[in-house]
Motif scaffolding. Structure first.
Motif, PDB file in Angstrom:
ATOM      1  N   GLU A  28       0.844  -1.187   0.000  1.00  0.00           N
ATOM      2  CA  GLU A  28       0.000   0.000   0.000  1.00  0.00           C
ATOM      3  C   GLU A  28       0.885   1.245   0.000  1.00  0.00           C
ATOM      4  O   GLU A  28       2.079   1.191   0.309  1.00  0.00           O
ATOM      5  CB  GLU A  28      -0.927  -0.013   1.216  1.00  0.00           C
ATOM      6  CG  GLU A  28      -1.844  -1.224   1.244  1.00  0.00           C
ATOM      7  CD  GLU A  28      -2.684  -1.298   2.506  1.00  0.00           C
ATOM      8  OE1 GLU A  28      -2.916  -0.226   3.126  1.00  0.00           O
ATOM      9  OE2 GLU A  28      -3.084  -2.412   2.887  1.00  0.00           O
ATOM     10  N   ARG A  29       0.290   2.379  -0.313  1.00  0.00           N
ATOM     11  CA  ARG A  29       1.044   3.605  -0.513  1.00  0.00           C
ATOM     12  C   ARG A  29       1.284   4.330   0.827  1.00  0.00           C
ATOM     13  O   ARG A  29       0.681   5.357   1.129  1.00  0.00           O
ATOM     14  CB  ARG A  29       0.306   4.513  -1.503  1.00  0.00           C
ATOM     15  CG  ARG A  29       1.091   5.740  -1.957  1.00  0.00           C
ATOM     16  CD  ARG A  29       0.305   6.511  -3.016  1.00  0.00           C
ATOM     17  NE  ARG A  29       0.895   7.809  -3.279  1.00  0.00           N
ATOM     18  CZ  ARG A  29       1.932   8.033  -4.077  1.00  0.00           C
ATOM     19  NH1 ARG A  29       2.515   7.011  -4.704  1.00  0.00           N
ATOM     20  NH2 ARG A  29       2.395   9.259  -4.275  1.00  0.00           N
ATOM     21  N   PHE A  30       2.167   3.750   1.637  1.00  0.00           N
ATOM     22  CA  PHE A  30       2.594   4.435   2.853  1.00  0.00           C
ATOM     23  C   PHE A  30       3.981   3.949   3.259  1.00  0.00           C
ATOM     24  O   PHE A  30       4.439   2.884   2.832  1.00  0.00           O
ATOM     25  CB  PHE A  30       1.591   4.255   3.996  1.00  0.00           C
ATOM     26  CG  PHE A  30       1.484   2.860   4.555  1.00  0.00           C
ATOM     27  CD1 PHE A  30       2.356   2.403   5.543  1.00  0.00           C
ATOM     28  CD2 PHE A  30       0.477   1.998   4.121  1.00  0.00           C
ATOM     29  CE1 PHE A  30       2.244   1.131   6.073  1.00  0.00           C
ATOM     30  CE2 PHE A  30       0.354   0.721   4.646  1.00  0.00           C
ATOM     31  CZ  PHE A  30       1.238   0.284   5.625  1.00  0.00           C
ATOM     32  N   ARG A  54       2.241  -4.735   4.596  1.00  0.00           N
ATOM     33  CA  ARG A  54       1.476  -3.799   3.767  1.00  0.00           C
ATOM     34  C   ARG A  54       2.286  -2.591   3.326  1.00  0.00           C
ATOM     35  O   ARG A  54       1.960  -1.952   2.319  1.00  0.00           O
ATOM     36  CB  ARG A  54       0.249  -3.319   4.551  1.00  0.00           C
ATOM     37  CG  ARG A  54      -0.763  -4.404   4.863  1.00  0.00           C
ATOM     38  CD  ARG A  54      -1.718  -3.946   5.962  1.00  0.00           C
ATOM     39  NE  ARG A  54      -2.255  -2.608   5.678  1.00  0.00           N
ATOM     40  CZ  ARG A  54      -2.658  -1.755   6.619  1.00  0.00           C
ATOM     41  NH1 ARG A  54      -2.561  -2.084   7.904  1.00  0.00           N
ATOM     42  NH2 ARG A  54      -3.138  -0.572   6.276  1.00  0.00           N
ATOM     43  N   ALA A  55       3.329  -2.237   4.052  1.00  0.00           N
ATOM     44  CA  ALA A  55       4.087  -1.016   3.757  1.00  0.00           C
ATOM     45  C   ALA A  55       4.920  -1.173   2.493  1.00  0.00           C
ATOM     46  O   ALA A  55       5.546  -2.210   2.273  1.00  0.00           O
ATOM     47  CB  ALA A  55       4.986  -0.678   4.937  1.00  0.00           C
ATOM     48  N   ALA A  89      11.474  -5.888   8.180  1.00  0.00           N
ATOM     49  CA  ALA A  89      10.786  -5.197   7.096  1.00  0.00           C
ATOM     50  C   ALA A  89      11.224  -5.709   5.735  1.00  0.00           C
ATOM     51  O   ALA A  89      10.405  -5.844   4.813  1.00  0.00           O
ATOM     52  CB  ALA A  89      11.037  -3.691   7.202  1.00  0.00           C
ATOM     53  N   ALA A  90      12.507  -5.996   5.592  1.00  0.00           N
ATOM     54  CA  ALA A  90      12.989  -6.530   4.313  1.00  0.00           C
ATOM     55  C   ALA A  90      12.387  -7.905   4.036  1.00  0.00           C
ATOM     56  O   ALA A  90      12.017  -8.218   2.896  1.00  0.00           O
ATOM     57  CB  ALA A  90      14.510  -6.602   4.320  1.00  0.00           C
ATOM     58  N   LEU A  91      12.286  -8.747   5.055  1.00  0.00           N
ATOM     59  CA  LEU A  91      11.637 -10.046   4.881  1.00  0.00           C
ATOM     60  C   LEU A  91      10.186  -9.878   4.445  1.00  0.00           C
ATOM     61  O   LEU A  91       9.666 -10.673   3.664  1.00  0.00           O
ATOM     62  CB  LEU A  91      11.697 -10.844   6.181  1.00  0.00           C
ATOM     63  CG  LEU A  91      13.079 -11.371   6.592  1.00  0.00           C
ATOM     64  CD1 LEU A  91      13.041 -11.927   8.011  1.00  0.00           C
ATOM     65  CD2 LEU A  91      13.563 -12.439   5.604  1.00  0.00           C
ATOM     66  N   ALA A  92       9.539  -8.800   4.934  1.00  0.00           N
ATOM     67  CA  ALA A  92       8.144  -8.534   4.592  1.00  0.00           C
ATOM     68  C   ALA A  92       7.989  -7.835   3.245  1.00  0.00           C
ATOM     69  O   ALA A  92       6.873  -7.469   2.866  1.00  0.00           O
ATOM     70  CB  ALA A  92       7.501  -7.690   5.685  1.00  0.00           C
TER      71      ALA A  92
END
Length: 386
Positions: A213-215, A280-281, A300-303
């Motif tokens: 998503e756009r955030f 989602r980020a 975050a990189a894993l996600a």
């Protein structure tokens, strides 16, 4: 929680080390590191006695801990060595740890703090350098730590020099503690000859990517200047997309509260909830001034997030070309990087793919193998000495 045998899926390896006494604080990233390592050790049939300090475990932390067969938690609330006026608590915690060792007879004592490395444990002692006040102050304040940190420096140096081995998650962090707490007499000598770099790890299945998503997302203690979340506050008003920030606003000693005006605070999130936000980020931002490893960036990189990180040696060491780096003091460059990645999905997707590929190399299996090898060498050394 009583120790039990490993699950049926665990590897059939009988380790030379069967019981580890490990310390962990409950107010920072050390908790995530410790639980990840405990989980991997328990799967290898090692019983872990986890002695916690700093604050009572939260319900979410108890939920994580109780899910691990083979882990026993010994809870305390002694102050941590970096807190204000901690020394009576540090002494009391040392006596508590010695009593635990006498009762539990571990093969190795694994300390995720410094000062107790100098206490007279019977088992070999491993000290892990996750961060420290002197290197934090130098990186964040741009100057040497003040005189009131002198005792901290002395006590930390004693613990490091007395330890059987010193571990750090990056070479940058190991270099920092050698510079601040060790004395190198020749060009080739190391301040701590028995030292090793073992990178941290996270389990990839806990951070599955999802539709982006756009955030922008950031996470960290809002009161910690090292995370430099104020830089995101500065650029957020000029960006056409939101920046969400997860993390505690209240200092653990209750003497500071961070406020947000331009970014969107999410507060403290339980690990599964934070993982869903990361999934989602589109972009994860950590414009850190000081970050010895950066577990949140790994998560975050894993996600599947594209990473925008502070341009500091430790993060360069971990991520190489798999992240976009910005000078921590350059708000204009930070805004430019976030805007570019958000407006160029092809480049953002490529950067996220490189980040995830890199993140997948920091596995719990790789981390636990390194620690088990080190534990075994310490145990063998101790047996030869005795």
């Amino acid at each position: 929680m009583k120790p039990s045998t490993a699950s049926p899926e665990a590897p059939r390896l009988v380790p030379p080390v069967r019981r580890v006494l490990m310390t962990a604080d409950t107010v920072g990233g050390v908790w995530s590191y410790a639980l990840e390592l405990c989980r991997a050790l328990c799967l290898r049939g090692v019983c872990v006695e986890l002695a916690t300090m700093g604050a009572p475990l939260s319900p979410a932390q108890w939920l994580e801990a109780r899910a691990l067969p083979g882990l026993t938690v010994h809870e305390s609330t002694w102050k941590l060595e970096w807190m204000d006026a901690p020394w009576e608590d540090v002494r009391a915690a040392g006596e508590w740890l010695l009593a635990l060792e006498a009762r539990l007879s571990p093969d190795v004592v694994h300390l995720n703090g410094y000062c107790h490395g100098a206490w007279p444990f019977r088992a070999p002692v491993l000290v892990v350098a996750h961060s420290c006040v002197l290197s934090w102050w130098e990186a964040v304040k741009g100057e040497a730590a003040p005189a009131h940190c002198r005792r901290y420096r002395e006590e930390v140096a004693k613990g490091l020099h007395a330890a059987s081995v010193v571990v750090a998650p990056t070479q940058a962090m190991l270099d920092a503690i050698e510079r601040h707490y060790g004395t190198v007499h020749t060009r080739d000598a190391r301040a701590f000859p028995a030292a090793r770099v073992i990178p941290n790890a996270r389990c990839a299945t806990r951070f599955p990517p999802s539709r982006k998503e756009r955030f922008v997302l950031a996470a960290g203690r809002l009161w910690d200047e090292a995370k430099n979340l104020a830089a995101l506050e500065a650029v957020a008003p000029g960006l056409p997309f939101p920046i969400h920030v997860a993390g505690d606003a209240l200092h653990p000693e209750g003497n500071a509260v961070a406020t947000t005006r331009s970014t969107r605070p999410l507060g403290h999130l339980a690990p599964p909830v934070l993982a869903r936000w990361m999934a989602r980020a589109s972009v994860y931002a950590l414009p850190a001034r000081y970050e010895p490893f950066g577990l949140s960036a790994l998560e975050a990189a894993l996600a599947g997030c594209a990473l925008v990180l502070g341009d500091i040696p430790s993060l360069r060491e971990v991520w190489g070309d798999a992240a976009h780096f910005v000078p921590p003091n350059d708000s204009r460059e930070l805004a430019r990087a976030l805007r570019f990645l958000m407006n160029h999905p092809r480049e953002r997707t490529a950067l996220a793919a490189r980040g995830r590929e890199r993140a997948l190399t920091f596995t719990p299996d790789r981390m636990v193998e390194a620690y088990l090898d080190l534990y075994a060498s310490l145990a063998r050394r101790e047996r030869r000495v005795s």
